[in-house]
Enzyme design. Structure first.
Site, PDB file in Angstrom:
ATOM      1  N   HIS A 189      30.598 -59.610 -70.757  1.00 42.29           N
ATOM      2  CA  HIS A 189      29.257 -60.031 -71.151  1.00 42.29           C
ATOM      3  C   HIS A 189      28.431 -60.213 -69.880  1.00 42.29           C
ATOM      4  O   HIS A 189      28.969 -60.541 -68.821  1.00 42.29           O
ATOM      5  CB  HIS A 189      29.371 -61.349 -71.928  1.00 42.29           C
ATOM      6  CG  HIS A 189      28.117 -61.817 -72.583  1.00 42.29           C
ATOM      7  ND1 HIS A 189      27.093 -62.434 -71.893  1.00 42.29           N
ATOM      8  CD2 HIS A 189      27.733 -61.805 -73.884  1.00 42.29           C
ATOM      9  CE1 HIS A 189      26.134 -62.770 -72.742  1.00 42.29           C
ATOM     10  NE2 HIS A 189      26.488 -62.392 -73.952  1.00 42.29           N
ATOM     11  N   ASP A 214      36.198 -66.106 -69.548  1.00 39.10           N
ATOM     12  CA  ASP A 214      35.167 -66.255 -70.573  1.00 39.10           C
ATOM     13  C   ASP A 214      35.884 -66.333 -71.922  1.00 39.10           C
ATOM     14  O   ASP A 214      36.378 -65.337 -72.439  1.00 39.10           O
ATOM     15  CB  ASP A 214      34.219 -65.056 -70.518  1.00 39.10           C
ATOM     16  CG  ASP A 214      33.191 -65.041 -71.654  1.00 39.10           C
ATOM     17  OD1 ASP A 214      33.240 -65.929 -72.522  1.00 39.10           O
ATOM     18  OD2 ASP A 214      32.359 -64.114 -71.670  1.00 39.10           O
TER      19      ASP A 214
END
Length: 407
Positions: free
Chosen positions: A121, A198
């Protein structure tokens, strides 16, 4: 797992959109909220709204107990060793930026390496780009296999003695790839590097044990796990956090302030400057209670059933390309031949079906896939097989509509 009973706890699902029953398939972007969470936040504001850690009055004590109680719930939920390792942040993005700013800029120097993947991301790419520019460190990317997975052999070949940080997603928000974090961390540690994970797409959907993973930092957001928006968590190993400097300064995080110098509170509060996100933390605590009542293993099993069924339904529709490995988390990213993803999402919305369309904050991955955008359907504990049937029927209608338009 009684999905019908679970759905009763989500008032937003009981509505029509464009004259059709809402089918919400965008939980990877943000999940819906159960009454338990909504009522917990409402109760705080109605009954004991007060600041924390400051007042000795009754409302202040109630608020502090609820806020710190939520921290203990987070600690237990991800199996951290101590609440000192749980930092409340605004979300995954803030948490990763905090590590990049405080840890990254203090340890990196010219010639050091930061290792990433192309499936990250943007929130796990851009902070490291800025850190690399500030320190002279070099960005390296682990190659991806054809199906969107990582080979441990490629991981071993990419991480070197110059690598200081490996920043990687646990679950891809586009491909659904589940990366082997424990094994990657072991390789990173073998070279003296730390791992920054993440976990935004992991914590809502499957059990997480940060001690078993042995990762050094782990970030996630409440709003993807039936909690409120605006709050997230940074987990960090205590010995690393103790040596890091705060990135925000002001009230709440200080021990003593003089005219020319100040000292900081102990962990975790030295990283929580200003009035914290009290209602959000209380809502996150309620979300964890909800998820644990349902059972994370039950949620993971339900999502597997949903995504397997959805994959089989999409295989029946000609002209659909799906992306990602066979073994995946509970989402499907796809395109329909000759139809732009935004048009797909628009037609589906007319049928009451909410999906995501765009680059999903993953433009490097879009380039790797050789597309400009995709559509994505993502599933959660409140979705049903019947909703997937409606989704598949919506895709057929989309194909028919654009087939007629271009006929």
């Amino acid at each position: 797992m009684d999905v019908k009973e679970i759905r009763k706890q989500f008032p937003i699902l009981d509505q029509d959109v464009n004259g059709k029953p809402l089918v919400y398939l965008d939980s990877a972007a943000t999940s819906q909220k159960p009454l338990q969470v909504i009522e917990a936040v409402d109760d705080y504001y109605r009954r004991y709204n007060s600041n924390v850690h400051r007042g000795v009055h009754t409302l202040g004590s109630l608020a502090t107990d609820a806020y710190e109680g939520a921290r203990e719930k987070v600690r237990s939920f991800i199996h951290a060793a101590s609440t000192q390792e749980i930092i409340f942040t605004r979300g995954t993005t803030t948490a990763i930026n905090m590590v990049a700013e405080s840890y990254g800029k203090s340890v990196l120097k010219d010639g050091d390496e930061i290792v990433l993947t192309q499936m990250e991301h943007h929130s796990n790419i851009i902070p490291w780009q800025q850190t690399a520019k500030a320190t002279g460190a070099k960005l390296k990317y682990i190659p991806m296999q054809e199906d969107g997975t990582l080979s441990l052999e490629d991981v071993k070949n990419t991480i070197t003695s110059h690598t200081k940080i490996v920043a990687i997603t646990n679950v891809s928000n586009v491909l659904g790839t589940i990366n082997p974090i424990k094994e990657i961390t072991k390789i990173a540690h073998g070279h003296g590097a730390v791992t920054v994970v993440d976990g935004a797409q992991t914590v809502p959907h499957m059990k997480v044990d940060v001690q078993e993973l042995d990762c050094d930092f782990f970030a996630f957001s409440a709003h993807k796990m039936v909690g409120p928006t605006g709050i997230g968590v940074l987990y960090g190993k205590k010995q690393l956090l103790e040596n890091m400097e705060p990135v925000e300064f002001g009230g709440e995080m200080i021990d003593f302030v003089d005219l020319h110098d100040s000292t900081w509170k102990e962990l975790p509060w030295k990283f929580e400057g200003g009035t914290p996100i009290i209602a959000g933390a209380i809502g996150l605590g309620a979300a964890i209670d909800f998820l644990e009542d349902v059972g994370m293993d039950n949620i993971a099993a339900h999502e597997k059933k949903l995504v397997d069924y959805a994959c089989s339904k999409l295989e029946e529709v000609e002209g659909i390309t799906t992306y990602g490995p066979e073994k995946r988390a509970g989402l499907i990213t796809f395109n329909i031949d000759t139809v732009h993803p935004h048009d797909v999402a628009t037609v589906l919305d007319s049928e009451g079906i909410a999906v995501r369309a765009g680059h999903h904050c993953a433009q490097p991955l879009m380039k790797w896939l050789d597309v400009t955008a995709t559509a994505r359907a993502s599933f959660y504990l409140y979705n049903t097989l019947e909703e997937i049937d409606a989704f598949a029927e919506g895709l057929i209608k989309t194909k028919e509509y654009f087939g007629d338009v271009f006929a």
